[in-house]
Design a protein around this motif. Structure first.
Motif, PDB file in Angstrom:
ATOM      1  N   SER A  83      32.863  40.955  49.534  1.00 13.35           N
ATOM      2  CA  SER A  83      34.292  41.020  49.253  1.00 13.35           C
ATOM      3  C   SER A  83      34.523  41.225  47.758  1.00 13.35           C
ATOM      4  O   SER A  83      33.602  41.095  46.945  1.00 13.35           O
ATOM      5  N   PHE A  84      35.746  41.529  47.405  1.00 11.46           N
ATOM      6  CA  PHE A  84      36.082  41.764  46.007  1.00 11.46           C
ATOM      7  C   PHE A  84      35.798  40.522  45.168  1.00 11.46           C
ATOM      8  O   PHE A  84      35.243  40.612  44.076  1.00 11.46           O
ATOM      9  N   SER A  85      36.178  39.365  45.685  1.00 13.32           N
ATOM     10  CA  SER A  85      35.971  38.126  44.925  1.00 13.32           C
ATOM     11  C   SER A  85      34.487  37.834  44.739  1.00 13.32           C
ATOM     12  O   SER A  85      34.081  37.331  43.684  1.00 13.32           O
ATOM     13  N   GLU A  86      33.666  38.169  45.742  1.00 14.78           N
ATOM     14  CA  GLU A  86      32.223  37.976  45.607  1.00 14.78           C
ATOM     15  C   GLU A  86      31.641  38.917  44.558  1.00 14.78           C
ATOM     16  O   GLU A  86      30.801  38.511  43.747  1.00 14.78           O
ATOM     17  N   ARG A  87      32.098  40.156  44.557  1.00 13.57           N
ATOM     18  CA  ARG A  87      31.626  41.107  43.554  1.00 13.57           C
ATOM     19  C   ARG A  87      32.058  40.687  42.155  1.00 13.57           C
ATOM     20  O   ARG A  87      31.294  40.803  41.204  1.00 13.57           O
ATOM     21  N   LEU A  88      33.282  40.206  42.038  1.00 11.13           N
ATOM     22  CA  LEU A  88      33.777  39.759  40.746  1.00 11.13           C
ATOM     23  C   LEU A  88      32.991  38.541  40.269  1.00 11.13           C
ATOM     24  O   LEU A  88      32.632  38.450  39.091  1.00 11.13           O
ATOM     25  N   ASP A  89      32.687  37.643  41.171  1.00  7.35           N
ATOM     26  CA  ASP A  89      31.901  36.458  40.830  1.00  7.35           C
ATOM     27  C   ASP A  89      30.514  36.843  40.321  1.00  7.35           C
ATOM     28  O   ASP A  89      30.043  36.304  39.318  1.00  7.35           O
ATOM     29  N   ARG A 127      38.148  44.904  33.486  1.00  7.39           N
ATOM     30  CA  ARG A 127      39.300  44.004  33.571  1.00  7.39           C
ATOM     31  C   ARG A 127      40.585  44.730  33.173  1.00  7.39           C
ATOM     32  O   ARG A 127      41.613  44.613  33.840  1.00  7.39           O
ATOM     33  N   TYR A 163      47.009  46.817  38.721  1.00  3.62           N
ATOM     34  CA  TYR A 163      47.904  45.782  39.239  1.00  3.62           C
ATOM     35  C   TYR A 163      49.330  46.021  38.764  1.00  3.62           C
ATOM     36  O   TYR A 163      50.280  45.942  39.546  1.00  3.62           O
TER      37      TYR A 163
END
Length: 99
Positions: free
Chosen positions: A30-36, A84, A91
Motif C-alpha cells: 500500500s501507499f503507506s507501506e511504501r512511504l514507511d 514529498r 494534493y
C-alpha cells in the motif's frame, strides 16, 4: 501471385512463450507501506552517514568511504524531499479541482 499466411507458424510459438497467470493474486504494498519503507531508508542512510563521520574521527574509516556514505545520505534526503514536494503539489491540485 499467391499470398501465404506466415502468422500460422509464429502464433503457436508465441502462445507457448507467454506465461500463464497463476491463480494467486499478488498484492502490491500500500501507499503507506511504501512511504514507511522510504522514510526508514532515508533514516538509515542518515544514521550511516553520522556513524561514518564518527568512525573517521576515531580513525576506523577512511575519509573517502565516509564521504561516499555522506553523499549517499544527502542524495536520498534530497530525493525524498523532492518526492514529498511533488506529493504536496498533487494534493493541492486535487483540492483545487471542482466536482
Amino acid at each position: 501471385m499467391k499470398i501465404t499466411n506466415t502468422n500460422s507458424n509464429i502464433i503457436p510459438s508465441v502462445k507457448n512463450s507467454i506465461p500463464l497467470k497463476s491463480t494467486k493474486t499478488l498484492e502490491s504494498p500500500s501507499f503507506s507501506e511504501r512511504l514507511d519503507v522510504a522514510v526508514k531508508n532515508v533514516n538509515e542512510r542518515q544514521i550511516i552517514g553520522d556513524e561514518s563521520t564518527e568512525k573517521v574521527l576515531s580513525g576506523e574509516l577512511g575519509i573517502h568511504e565516509a564521504m561516499l556514505n555522506l553523499q549517499e545520505a544527502d542524495v536520498t534526503l534530497k530525493l525524498f524531499a523532492q518526492v514529498r514536494n511533488k506529493l504536496l503539489d498533487a494534493y493541492k491540485e486535487v483540492n483545487r479541482m471542482q466536482f
